[in-house]
Design an enzyme around this catalytic site. Structure first.
Site, PDB file in Angstrom:
ATOM      1  N   ARG A 111      21.019  55.618  31.012  1.00 39.49           N
ATOM      2  CA  ARG A 111      22.073  55.365  31.987  1.00 39.49           C
ATOM      3  C   ARG A 111      22.793  56.661  32.329  1.00 39.49           C
ATOM      4  O   ARG A 111      23.040  57.499  31.442  1.00 39.49           O
ATOM      5  CB  ARG A 111      23.102  54.379  31.416  1.00 39.49           C
ATOM      6  CG  ARG A 111      22.706  52.929  31.598  1.00 39.49           C
ATOM      7  CD  ARG A 111      22.757  52.523  33.084  1.00 39.49           C
ATOM      8  NE  ARG A 111      22.231  51.191  33.343  1.00 39.49           N
ATOM      9  CZ  ARG A 111      20.964  50.922  33.653  1.00 39.49           C
ATOM     10  NH1 ARG A 111      20.045  51.875  33.717  1.00 39.49           N
ATOM     11  NH2 ARG A 111      20.584  49.678  33.914  1.00 39.49           N
ATOM     12  N   HIS A 136      15.994  57.492  39.497  1.00 41.13           N
ATOM     13  CA  HIS A 136      16.046  56.216  38.751  1.00 41.13           C
ATOM     14  C   HIS A 136      14.726  55.437  38.895  1.00 41.13           C
ATOM     15  O   HIS A 136      14.691  54.314  39.393  1.00 41.13           O
ATOM     16  CB  HIS A 136      17.231  55.355  39.236  1.00 41.13           C
ATOM     17  CG  HIS A 136      17.685  54.365  38.203  1.00 41.13           C
ATOM     18  ND1 HIS A 136      18.993  54.009  38.015  1.00 41.13           N
ATOM     19  CD2 HIS A 136      16.994  53.625  37.280  1.00 41.13           C
ATOM     20  CE1 HIS A 136      19.092  53.099  37.054  1.00 41.13           C
ATOM     21  NE2 HIS A 136      17.883  52.865  36.588  1.00 41.13           N
ATOM     22  N   ILE A 149      13.071  50.320  24.065  1.00 46.74           N
ATOM     23  CA  ILE A 149      12.451  51.468  24.731  1.00 46.74           C
ATOM     24  C   ILE A 149      12.316  52.640  23.741  1.00 46.74           C
ATOM     25  O   ILE A 149      11.247  53.253  23.621  1.00 46.74           O
ATOM     26  CB  ILE A 149      13.259  51.861  25.986  1.00 46.74           C
ATOM     27  CG1 ILE A 149      13.263  50.693  26.981  1.00 46.74           C
ATOM     28  CG2 ILE A 149      12.706  53.124  26.643  1.00 46.74           C
ATOM     29  CD1 ILE A 149      14.199  50.844  28.164  1.00 46.74           C
ATOM     30  N   GLU A 186      24.944  57.310  41.558  1.00 46.78           N
ATOM     31  CA  GLU A 186      23.627  57.142  42.194  1.00 46.78           C
ATOM     32  C   GLU A 186      23.799  56.526  43.567  1.00 46.78           C
ATOM     33  O   GLU A 186      24.620  55.610  43.710  1.00 46.78           O
ATOM     34  CB  GLU A 186      22.733  56.248  41.320  1.00 46.78           C
ATOM     35  CG  GLU A 186      22.375  56.924  40.011  1.00 46.78           C
ATOM     36  CD  GLU A 186      21.453  56.090  39.109  1.00 46.78           C
ATOM     37  OE1 GLU A 186      20.872  55.103  39.582  1.00 46.78           O
ATOM     38  OE2 GLU A 186      21.335  56.438  37.932  1.00 46.78           O
TER      39      GLU A 186
HETATM   40  N1  LIG Z   1      15.736  54.288  33.820  1.00 42.26           N
HETATM   41  C1  LIG Z   1      15.479  53.017  34.018  1.00 42.26           C
HETATM   42  O1  LIG Z   1      15.004  52.625  35.064  1.00 42.26           O
HETATM   43  C2  LIG Z   1      15.715  52.034  32.931  1.00 42.26           C
HETATM   44  C3  LIG Z   1      16.771  52.193  32.075  1.00 42.26           C
HETATM   45  N2  LIG Z   1      17.004  51.270  31.082  1.00 42.26           N
HETATM   46  C4  LIG Z   1      18.113  51.521  30.170  1.00 42.26           C
HETATM   47  O2  LIG Z   1      17.594  52.019  28.929  1.00 42.26           O
HETATM   48  C5  LIG Z   1      18.525  51.739  27.888  1.00 42.26           C
HETATM   49  C6  LIG Z   1      17.815  51.215  26.663  1.00 42.26           C
HETATM   50  O3  LIG Z   1      17.219  49.963  26.964  1.00 42.26           O
HETATM   51  P1  LIG Z   1      16.505  49.062  25.819  1.00 42.26           P
HETATM   52  O4  LIG Z   1      15.769  49.910  24.872  1.00 42.26           O
HETATM   53  O5  LIG Z   1      15.820  47.952  26.523  1.00 42.26           O
HETATM   54  O6  LIG Z   1      17.796  48.486  25.091  1.00 42.26           O
HETATM   55  P2  LIG Z   1      17.912  47.946  23.583  1.00 42.26           P
HETATM   56  O7  LIG Z   1      19.136  47.108  23.585  1.00 42.26           O
HETATM   57  O8  LIG Z   1      16.635  47.356  23.117  1.00 42.26           O
HETATM   58  O9  LIG Z   1      18.196  49.266  22.747  1.00 42.26           O
HETATM   59  C7  LIG Z   1      19.396  49.967  22.781  1.00 42.26           C
HETATM   60  C8  LIG Z   1      19.634  50.544  21.397  1.00 42.26           C
HETATM   61  O10 LIG Z   1      20.784  51.374  21.460  1.00 42.26           O
HETATM   62  C9  LIG Z   1      21.472  51.209  20.221  1.00 42.26           C
HETATM   63  N3  LIG Z   1      22.856  51.653  20.395  1.00 42.26           N
HETATM   64  C10 LIG Z   1      23.909  50.990  20.925  1.00 42.26           C
HETATM   65  N4  LIG Z   1      25.004  51.766  20.900  1.00 42.26           N
HETATM   66  C11 LIG Z   1      24.622  52.948  20.345  1.00 42.26           C
HETATM   67  C12 LIG Z   1      25.315  54.162  20.052  1.00 42.26           C
HETATM   68  N5  LIG Z   1      26.625  54.289  20.306  1.00 42.26           N
HETATM   69  N6  LIG Z   1      24.608  55.171  19.507  1.00 42.26           N
HETATM   70  C13 LIG Z   1      23.273  55.040  19.241  1.00 42.26           C
HETATM   71  N7  LIG Z   1      22.583  53.912  19.472  1.00 42.26           N
HETATM   72  C14 LIG Z   1      23.246  52.879  20.027  1.00 42.26           C
HETATM   73  C15 LIG Z   1      21.330  49.746  19.883  1.00 42.26           C
HETATM   74  O11 LIG Z   1      21.480  49.502  18.493  1.00 42.26           O
HETATM   75  C16 LIG Z   1      19.908  49.468  20.339  1.00 42.26           C
HETATM   76  O12 LIG Z   1      18.994  49.589  19.262  1.00 42.26           O
HETATM   77  C17 LIG Z   1      19.565  50.803  28.503  1.00 42.26           C
HETATM   78  O13 LIG Z   1      20.686  51.571  28.878  1.00 42.26           O
HETATM   79  C18 LIG Z   1      18.883  50.284  29.762  1.00 42.26           C
HETATM   80  O14 LIG Z   1      19.801  49.868  30.735  1.00 42.26           O
HETATM   81  C19 LIG Z   1      16.182  50.195  30.885  1.00 42.26           C
HETATM   82  C20 LIG Z   1      15.110  49.997  31.729  1.00 42.26           C
HETATM   83  C21 LIG Z   1      14.817  50.869  32.843  1.00 42.26           C
HETATM   84  O1  LIG Z   2      15.747  48.062  38.898  1.00 48.40           O
HETATM   85  C1  LIG Z   2      15.546  49.238  38.589  1.00 48.40           C
HETATM   86  O2  LIG Z   2      14.689  49.932  39.116  1.00 48.40           O
HETATM   87  C2  LIG Z   2      16.403  49.854  37.491  1.00 48.40           C
HETATM   88  C3  LIG Z   2      16.007  49.358  36.146  1.00 48.40           C
HETATM   89  C4  LIG Z   2      17.037  49.592  35.131  1.00 48.40           C
HETATM   90  O3  LIG Z   2      17.690  50.594  35.090  1.00 48.40           O
HETATM   91  C5  LIG Z   2      17.256  48.526  34.153  1.00 48.40           C
HETATM   92  O4  LIG Z   2      16.475  47.574  34.115  1.00 48.40           O
HETATM   93  O5  LIG Z   2      18.226  48.636  33.371  1.00 48.40           O
END
Ligand SMILES: NC(=O)C1=CN([C@@H]2O[C@H](COP(=O)(O)OP(=O)(O)OC[C@H]3O[C@@H](n4cnc5c(N)ncnc54)[C@H](O)[C@@H]3O)[C@@H](O)[C@H]2O)C=CC1
Ligand SMILES: O=C(O)CCC(=O)C(=O)O
Length: 526
Positions: free
Chosen positions: A230, A278, A150, A259
């Site tokens: 998160r 969210h 992301i 939440e």
């Molecule tokens: N708001 C929402 O609805 C959504 C939230 N998310 C959340 O977004 C976040 C990111 O998701 P993605 O990009 O898919 O994950 P990803 O795993 O591709 O990227 C996460 C990055 O964080 C880095 N990381 C880990 N620990 C770290 C630290 N202490 N300091 C700095 N960087 C660190 C990792 O090296 C990785 O590059 C996750 O927490 C996921 O659950 C994802 C989808 C939807």
């Molecule tokens: O299901 C949702 O809407 C939340 C998505 C999310 O936070 C995730 O995929 O990590």
């Protein structure tokens, strides 16, 4: 016929896929007690973020084979409890990447141009233009914390809007950051220089309250923070305080410590705070993507086929899996350990398969070792399917060798990683009862089972050193569960491995390295 319970709202396309092989019951808004009561009927459970799948629910699922999370984060599932029961947990690591990235960008622009408040103002009959003077993002600096899926997309789009990108991600290579035209910097510099800070990291013990009062105090009065990752990564009370006092310019939050967001000081703030419930993954496209991704995996598992994106159990035929399972756990544990010993940014991993593991069917062990290696960085995002790709994308060189002649255990694994903290190695084997044992650290012979909190020291083998470490830990009320020393020659270099009952409190590691004779100290959390 199999039965699937869908306990959160899921796109119809997912229900249609499940219905090909199972009776599907959609029952949303169930209480934990109701879930425990009905769980014994079901072979599969499909959820989003609304259902908390506890140990009690999992244990009630006597026929449960798979839990599917239509999204990325499986922090609402007790994965260890599922693994213990042999239940596969699957997710959709990429189905909502674009949706979440676009939401973060939308939040950044909404906050800059006061869109939510201006909209409310017009709808209430006003035509107030003076109160809504905004700021441009063009030529501003965006600090991206977490340059994963992301974060990378946010950085790419922000770059196209004319923003300068700083990034903090201790697990990402400089080359990957350069590909995105982002400058990798330390967190403090990012806090000090960024006009906008956007968070895209998993919630872990290290990232909990990463944005606290101290971090907020380092930011400019013009800084705006966006969190679509998160809840709990930002200390909400501290944020409310600095927003009230105008010490930073604004924040936009999609995720919260609790939440749904209940009573909160955030709710009384004005146009410098934008809140959404969210919604990061809430686009039609993402919901179709994640529903298809997860429903197909549930269908396949119910048909006896492997899952393609399992968080806890690899996609192997059940008979092959049964034989390999203990060794996969060994490889993953060793990968996790060596990854932590060698430091965040890993350049290379050497994997030597020894004894009876030196066969051509051992590819899943390599993948399991990589999954362990990347688990500190990627948490639930890394699985048996994407571990090799993620390692490649992160520029980690993987070298595998086989040595059938080594016969100290029937089969053992030796992993050596080069990373930010230097080169480290760990060897492990399974004992007769299937218990994992670490049999060497940095080539020093030892024999200990892995434990959740471990401390390693490299020191000179001399009288008094063990006592000094014991006293120091005692003075911080840290209880030692077991301790072992490994050395090659008397009074030469040695390693000490301590299993601790609790995590090592912050700051002690540097105290340990001050003890005369200690060359280095490392902690590992499993
Ligand atoms: N708001 C929402 O609805 C959504 C939230 N998310 C959340 O977004 C976040 C990111 O998701 P993605 O990009 O898919 O994950 P990803 O795993 O591709 O990227 C996460 C990055 O964080 C880095 N990381 C880990 N620990 C770290 C630290 N202490 N300091 C700095 N960087 C660190 C990792 O090296 C990785 O590059 C996750 O927490 C996921 O659950 C994802 C989808 C939807
Ligand atoms: O299901 C949702 O809407 C939340 C998505 C999310 O936070 C995730 O995929 O990590």
């Amino acid at each position: 016929m199999s039965k699937v319970l869908v306990s959160d709202p899921i796109d119809q396309v997912g229900i249609d896929i499940l219905s090909q092989v199972a009776q599907v019951d959609v029952k949303t808004g169930l209480s934990p007690e109701e879930l425990v009561r009905i769980m014994p009927e079901y072979d599969a459970l499909m959820i989003r973020s609304g259902t908390r799948v506890t140990k009690e629910i999992i244990e009630a699922g006597k026929q449960l084979k798979i839990i599917g999370r239509a999204g990325v984060g499986v922090d609402n599932v007790d994965v260890p409890a599922a693994t213990r029961q042999g239940i596969v947990v699957v997710n959709s690591p990429e189905g909502n990447t674009i949706a979440a990235a676009e939401h973060a960008l939308a939040m950044m622009l909404s906050l800059s141009r006061h869109i939510p408040d201006a909209n409310a103002s017009v709808k209430s009959g006003q035509w107030d233009r003076k109160s809504f003077i905004g700021t441009e993002v063009y030529k501003k600096t965006l600090g991206v914390v977490g340059l994963g899926k992301i974060g990378s997309h946010v950085a790419t789009v922000a770059k196209a809007m004319g923003m300068k990108i700083l990034a903090y991600d201790p697990f990402i290579s400089v080359e990957r950051a350069e590909e995105l035209d982002a400058r990798l910097v330390e967190l403090d510099l990012l806090f000090q220089e960024a006009d906008y800070i956007t968070l895209h990291i998993p919630k872990t013990p290290e990232t909990t309250h990463l944005i606290n009062a101290e971090a907020l105090a380092k930011m400019k009065p013009t800084t705006r923070i966006i969190n679509c990752s998160r809840g709990g990564i930002i200390d909400e009370a501290a944020l409310a305080e600095v927003l009230k006092e105008g010490k930073i310019a604004g924040a936009a939050l999609d995720v919260f410590e609790t939440e749904p967001l209940g009573e909160s000081s955030l709710k009384s703030l004005g146009k410098n705070l934008v809140l959404t419930p969210h919604l990061g993954a809430s686009t039609a496209e993402a919901q179709v993507n994640v529903a298809i991704d997860v429903a197909e995996q549930i269908r396949d598992v119910l048909l006896g086929l492997p899952a393609r994106s399992a968080v806890n159990i690899p996609g192997l035929r059940p008979d092959v899996l049964e034989k390999l399972r203990p060794y996969l756990q060994l490889a993953e544990t060793l990968g996790n350990m060596v990854g932590q010993l060698a430091g965040g940014r890993i350049d290379s991993l050497n994997i030597r398969l020894q004894g009876e593991l030196a066969t051509n069917q051992s590819q899943p062990l390599i993948v399991a070792a990589l999954k362990g290696l990347l688990s500190q960085a990627l948490r639930e995002r890394v699985n048996y399917v994407n571990a090799s790709i993620e390692a490649k994308e992160r520029g980690i060189r993987v070298i595998e060798t086989r040595d059938a002649s080594i016969r100290d255990y029937s089969g053992s694994l030796h992993l050596e990683a080069q990373g930010t903290l230097g080169e480290h190695s760990v060897t492990g084997a399974l004992l007769g009862d299937g218990e994992i044992h670490i049999t060497s650290i940095d080539e020093f012979p030892i024999n200990v089972p892995p434990s959740p909190h471990m401390l390693f020291t490299l020191h000179r083998d001399m009288p008094g050193i063990i006592g000094n470490i014991g006293s120091l830990l005692g003075s911080f009320n840290v209880n030692i569960a077991s301790m072992q020393v490994g050395r090659k020659i008397v009074r030469g270099d040695a390693v000490m491995v301590l299993s601790l009952d609790d995590p090592l409190p912050e700051g002690i590691l540097s105290e340990i390295t001050k003890i005369p004779g200690i060359r280095d100290a490392y902690t590992v959390t499993l």
